[in-house]
Motif scaffolding. Structure first.
Motif: not given
Length: 463
Positions: A127-134, A231-233, A248-252, A256-261
């Motif tokens: 899920n974490y590897v595919l989430q940036p793709v979707f 960072a999130m509600s 990661g998208e909120k802060l980095l 943000s790609w660092v988070m799924p990796v």
């Protein structure tokens, strides 16, 4: 080498395949922390928040989860140094309650606990590897399964008025389910007990590793959730398919790609830890005669428990196709807690049956009693809130009863059955290139290991 099994040298003799005492205090802490911090902290926050209905109560659940894990680990520390065998819960329950109870725990672990945990970790990885793709939708079902098989803002959310602003009124059943979701993230605190026979000076290092690791993990988990909520509600967290990616998208920003990796690396480490301990459980079960003897064998060159790993991986692939991640978590958390409670009841029974046995560590009786009181509350309301999930889990455990009487208790099996068993074992040895470990654990004078003799029909298969 994989699983901590390496070739040892006989003084003045040839190399042998055996378990070595090579796990020191640092490695012991790494085993506990590495097994606990796998995938749970990246998926359980959503489940905990969903059932609690407020940020403040969710944080309380996380701190409470660490406290309960600490109580349980203290009990396991006493059991681990009193019964210094590899196999953890299974070895203790077998020693205290007998073969049937131990086999049922082993049966549930092999069929449900380990395969389900591995499935959840693998699905988290995918899920974490595919989430940036979707980014704007849930990753496709088939894509996540296939990949699994290959395997600080908004501070006002933490103010008291906001933290306990309930958007739903949680029932006692909801709180029990929230704790089950959170407890999945803490699962693994007892894994060092599975490799006691390979631990250097276990009477000192086992409790030390527990005392260091559990508070550290509780601290990390609590402040990770605080970071999520800053960072999130709550609504953003609940709508996120991958909490750490959204964080990661909120802060980095561009990084943000660092988070799924990072999550992928963490889940890979978690899978390695679960495979490490599951192989030890299969080894202990086969050594006691509760599992096929083939599962007690290791590769002649790499000293890896190939048959045990193959069985665990196959069960994981099947479980992975059964249900969604959060349902799987409820399954494994319920059965985990059921087994934890039975084991800690065993501590009290052992105090009564063998009051004079040597106990290097002896916890106050109030600790197991407090744990069991919480354990009873959790199981009762979990069954009330999720009767189907808990009922299926209990049925799966009880299916082990006829298997025990047919496979273990029934000694005088027909010759055709024994010949078939020998043939399958011999075929498995040739296919996987495996043999029985030679001469057991090194330095046996430090940790006496219980051994069970193999039937005569299996002795001929030793290489």
């Amino acid at each position: 080498m994989a699983g901590g099994e390496q070739r040892g040298e006989r003084p003045g003799g040839p190399a042998r395949v055996a378990l070595q005492k090579e796990i020191g205090l640092g490695s012991a802490c790494a085993i506990i922390i590495g097994n606990i911090i796998g995938s749970g902290i990246f998926i359980s926050p959503k489940g905990v928040l969903e059932h609690t209905g407020s940020v403040g109560l969710a944080l309380i659940i996380w701190v409470l989860g660490g406290g309960v894990a600490a109580l349980g680990s203290l009990c396991y520390a006493e059991l681990g140094v009193t019964i210094p065998k590899s196999g953890g819960d299974y070895s203790y329950v077998t020693e205290i309650f007998g073969g049937l109870a131990g086999f049922l725990l082993l049966w549930s672990a092999v069929l449900i606990m380990y395969p389900t945990s591995l499935a959840v970790i693998a699905l988290t990885f995918s899920n974490y590897v595919l989430q940036p793709v979707f980014p704007n939708c849930i990753p496709p079902y088939n894509a996540s399964r296939i990949l699994s098989m290959v395997c600080l803002r908004n501070y006002e959310e933490l103010t008291p008025s906001k933290a306990f602003n309930f958007w739903m009124t949680p029932s006692v059943g909801h709180l029990a389910l929230a704790f089950l979701q959170g407890s999945f993230a803490f699962s693994g605190w007892n894994f060092l007990n599975y490799v006691t026979e390979e631990l250097v000076d276990p009477r000192r290092n086992l409790p030390r590793a527990i005392f260091i690791s559990i508070p550290l993990v509780t601290f990390v988990y609590t402040f990770t959730n605080i970071a999520y909520f800053t960072a999130m509600s709550p609504q953003e967290l609940l709508s996120s398919n991958a909490v750490a990616v959204t964080f990661g998208e909120k802060l980095l920003g561009y990084f943000s790609w660092v988070m799924p990796v990072s999550v992928a690396l963490s889940t890979f480490g978690g899978i390695n830890g679960y495979l490490f301990t599951s192989s030890r459980l299969c080894f202990s079960g086969a050594r006691e005669g509760h599992l096929p003897s083939l599962l007690a064998m290791i590769h002649v060159k790499h000293c890896t428990p190939i048959p045990a790993l193959l069985v665990c991986c196959l069960a994981t692939l099947i479980i992975m196709l059964v249900g969604d991640t959060y349902t799987l978590i409820n399954y494994v958390s319920f059965i985990n807690y059921l087994c934890y409670g039975v084991t800690i009841i065993g501590l009290i029974v052992l105090r009564w049956k063998k009051p004079k046995i040597f106990r290097p560590i002896k916890v106050n009786l109030l600790i197991p009693v407090t744990y069991l009181a919480f354990w009873a509350f959790l199981l009762i309301f979990s069954i009330y809130s999720e009767p189907v999930v808990c009922g299926v889990g209990l049925i799966i455990i009880l299916t082990g009863v006829p298997v025990f009487f047919l496979g273990v208790y029934w000694r005088n099996k027909p010759k055709c059955v024994n010949r078939l068993t020998e043939s399958v074992t011999c075929w498995g040895q040739k296919l996987c290139f495996v043999v029985y470990p030679q001469d057991g654990v090194a330095e046996e004078d430090e940790v006496p290991a219980a051994r069970s003799h193999l039937p005569a029909s299996e002795t001929s298969l030793r290489k």
